[in-house]
Motif scaffolding. Structure first.
Motif, short mmCIF file in Angstrom:
data_model
loop_
_atom_site.label_atom_id
_atom_site.label_comp_id
_atom_site.label_asym_id
_atom_site.label_seq_id
_atom_site.Cartn_x
_atom_site.Cartn_y
_atom_site.Cartn_z
N HIS A 15 0.93 -1.14 0.03
CA HIS A 15 0.14 -0.14 0.03
C HIS A 15 0.96 1.32 0.12
N GLU A 47 -6.56 0.94 10.35
CA GLU A 47 -8.02 0.69 10.31
C GLU A 47 -8.60 -0.42 9.42
N GLU A 48 -7.79 -0.45 8.18
CA GLU A 48 -8.27 -1.26 6.94
C GLU A 48 -8.05 -2.49 7.26
N GLU A 103 -10.27 -4.04 9.83
CA GLU A 103 -11.56 -4.28 9.33
C GLU A 103 -11.37 -5.76 8.67
N LYS A 104 -10.31 -5.86 7.69
CA LYS A 104 -10.04 -7.09 6.96
C LYS A 104 -10.13 -8.32 7.98
N LYS A 106 -5.36 5.45 8.76
CA LYS A 106 -6.47 4.79 7.94
C LYS A 106 -5.93 3.28 7.28
#
Length: 107
Positions: free
Chosen positions: A64, A93-94, A97-98, A90
């Protein structure tokens, strides 16, 4: 977390620190010094004006690149600590969530 196929770090790329006092934390590549060393910062503990010099073997390259950080560095050669903090939070957080989706059986 997805490891990048390329071991060449890019400006704005998210990395996870594998060794040292900051082990397990995430930072962003702000400069490549040579083929072995980069400067990393997270905008919080490691500010842009005092980045950490790190051997790339001690970092896990995440697949990323923060477009905000990359564009800012390419245009002005600088990035604000706020942008660094935002990009890292960010990303964290991603991935959380995954992991939560994978734990709950979603993909």
């Amino acid at each position: 977390m997805i490891e990048s196929e390329s071991t060449v770090p890019r400006i704005g790329q998210i990395v996870q620190v594998l060794t040292g006092n900051e082990r397990g934390s995430y930072s962003i590549v702000v400069q490549q010094l040579d083929e072995r060393f980069v400067l990393i910062a997270d905008g919080d503990k490691r500010r842009f004006d005092r980045p950490k010099r790190k051997n790339i073997r001690h970092l896990q390259m995440c697949d990323h690149v923060s477009p905000e950080v990359h564009n800012s560095m390419m245009e002005t050669g600088r990035v604000t600590n706020g942008k660094l903090r935002h990009a890292v939070s960010k990303f964290v957080e991603e991935i959380s969530e995954k992991k939560g989706d994978a734990f709950n059986g979603k993909r």
